[in-house]
Motif scaffolding. Structure first.
Motif, mmCIF file in Angstrom:
data_model
loop_
_atom_site.group_PDB
_atom_site.id
_atom_site.type_symbol
_atom_site.label_atom_id
_atom_site.label_comp_id
_atom_site.label_asym_id
_atom_site.label_seq_id
_atom_site.Cartn_x
_atom_site.Cartn_y
_atom_site.Cartn_z
ATOM 1 N N ASP A 86 -3.298 0.623 -3.591
ATOM 2 C CA ASP A 86 -3.638 -0.324 -2.536
ATOM 3 C C ASP A 86 -3.835 -1.697 -3.164
ATOM 4 N N THR A 109 -7.912 -1.682 1.844
ATOM 5 C CA THR A 109 -6.634 -1.649 2.565
ATOM 6 C C THR A 109 -6.037 -0.248 2.586
ATOM 7 N N GLY A 110 -6.193 0.503 1.485
ATOM 8 C CA GLY A 110 -5.657 1.859 1.449
ATOM 9 C C GLY A 110 -6.350 2.765 2.438
ATOM 10 N N VAL A 151 0.867 -1.171 0.000
ATOM 11 C CA VAL A 151 0.000 0.000 0.000
ATOM 12 C C VAL A 151 0.908 1.226 0.000
#
Length: 491
Positions: free
Chosen positions: A448, A453-454, A428
């Motif tokens: 990401d 996740t980002g 990321v």
């Protein structure tokens, strides 16, 4: 899944809106049929398409050091929410009920096809029914009232209308949109798509009738005379579907070739813009050459760490006088940045033997550090300038060190929920501003690995304590910083 639903719904809305604004009132119905069906396909494909726009970012590593490639956070796996479980159960129940309804109606049509009296008519099959009904079509079959058929009370225009539905296989369009509606029952936009598709089918059939029989007023009156009877099956193509002002007006509408070409041409930049908006993604690419973490890399890292063990650094003041002697580990960040590059003097491109020989030899006995030398001084820009690390005399740093920073991220990062069997693994990339007081601001996700996740990485960074700000000649400045965070969910 959320990302898929958002992107597909946005695409569906834009394309359907375009159809209503530009195409519905124009007389190129075959093109419109293709456009509506293609819109469904495009909207389901777009969420899976990613066009990467590369943005180079400076590595987080010190210019004079080699940092191991992988620093993996010890992430904590997030448990599936009980509300999410109930939501999936509810979705499954509703979908099962709707599929049962769909199957029941399909079975009724098939049963009616087998039970009624059959008569061949051109390339289709007529099924004669006892019930009073308008003609309607399903696949290769036209259902009509037996008594009206025997007494020849069914106008030729009605047969022509239903034959178009059969020959152009309109039932397949209806089956497709019904299956989609059944799966995505929670999205009301598919109701409008079905209405648009069915009305377009009627435009196609009406156009053929008008061309074949060349009596618009008679056909319009015929449709109006049948307007009180309601369609029987939602899976069938019905003569009486939406006897509206739109259909009556469309029979006498003409579209000039130039206007039609212009409107079709507009679609190309619109589709391009849609793909750009929904599919492009800015990704980070480190400007430094990446090294694979293996035993050989670790060995070189160890040699580098000990390269200056025997070197004495003589620190000069602003008059050029040596005022202190230090070992490398005792140097300040600004003094470390002024240390010559380890591989200075090695021919380029360096061979493995050159690098090994350089590291094996170790540093010189003494090195003079003069922070007041012009080459070690940086020019400070006007107020409000945002700097990159290459323009600083001291890089920003986490108070307890970068290892502790990654530990902090690992302890606070919660793995987003993923489908069964999916393991998150990858990098990321986040950029952020380190202000003069060390506060982290202006977070931007460059890359990401999906599933949020980002966004989760940004959430954790917002919890982070202030950093030690970057400096130019001892004065704190705002610095743009990029940092890769490697994510690997536990096995």
């Amino acid at each position: 899944m959320t990302d898929f639903l958002i992107k597909s719904t946005m695409a569906l809305s834009v394309l359907l809106g375009t159809y209503y604004l530009l195409l519905e009132k124009e007389k190129f119905h075959q093109f419109n049929r293709f456009f509506l069906l293609a819109s469904l396909v495009i909207s389901f494909v777009i969420p899976f398409v990613t066009i990467e726009i590369i943005q180079e970012v400076a590595s987080a590593a010190n210019n004079n050091s080699v940092v191991p490639e992988q620093i993996t956070t010890n992430i904590v796996e997030q448990k599936t929410s009980v509300y999410l479980i109930f939501a999936w159960i509810f979705y499954g129940i509703v979908t099962a009920v709707l599929f049962f309804r769909f199957g029941r109606n399909l079975y009724k049509l098939i049963k009616k096809t087998k039970s009624g009296i059959k008569r061949p008519y051109q390339n289709v099959t007529l099924v004669l029914l006892k019930e009073q009904t308008l003609p309607y079509t399903f696949l290769n079959t036209i259902f009509i009232n037996e008594e009206e058929y025997q007494k020849n009370k069914i106008e030729t225009e009605l047969f022509t209308h239903e034959l178009i539905h059969v020959n152009q296989k309109h039932s397949l369009d209806i089956l497709l949109i019904e299956i989609i509606k059944t799966i995505f029952w929670f999205n009301p936009i598919f109701i409008f798509y079905k209405k648009a598709i069915q009305l377009n089918h009627e435009f196609l059939a009406d156009e053929k009738v008008v061309k074949s029989h060349n009596n618009v007023s008679f056909y319009q009156n015929l449709l109006l005379s049948k307007a009180n009877q309601s369609p029987v099956y939602y899976l069938a193509s019905n003569l009486n579907y939406s006897i509206t002002k739109k259909r009556l007006i469309m029979m006498t509408t003409t579209t000039s070739p130039s206007r039609g070409f212009f409107k079709k041409t507009i679609l190309l930049p619109l589709l391009t813009g849609l793909v750009y908006f929904l599919c492009t993604k800015t990704v980070a690419q480190e400007t430094k050459t990446k090294a694979t973490v293996n035993k050989e890399t670790t060995k070189k890292q160890s040699k580098y760490d000990s390269y200056y063990d025997k070197t004495t650094f003589k620190i000069k003041d602003d008059k050029g006088t040596v005022v202190a002697e230090k070992k490398y580990k005792d140097l300040t960040p600004a003094e470390q940045k002024a240390v010559p590059n380890v591989f200075e003097g090695v021919k380029f491109p360096a061979t493995k033997e050159d690098v090994d020989a350089k590291l094996e030899k170790g540093g010189p006995d003494t090195i003079e550090i003069d922070l007041y030398d012009p080459k070690n001084q940086k020019v400070k820009g006007p107020e409000g300038t945002i700097y990159k690390t290459a323009n600083l005399t001291e890089n920003p740093s986490y108070p307890e060190g970068i290892e502790q920073f990654y530990k902090f991220v690992g302890q606070n990062f919660k793995v987003p929920v993923t489908p069964a069997g999916v393991k998150l693994k990858g990098r990321v990339y986040i950029t952020f501003m380190i202000e003069k007081d060390g506060a982290l601001t202006d977070f931007k996700m460059l890359r990401d690995i999906g599933y949020g996740t980002g966004d989760e990485a940004i959430r954790v960074l917002k919890l982070c304590q202030n950093w030690i700000p970057g400096k130019i000649n001892g004065e704190p400045v705002a610095t743009m910083y990029s940092l890769p965070i490697t994510i690997q969910s536990p096995d």
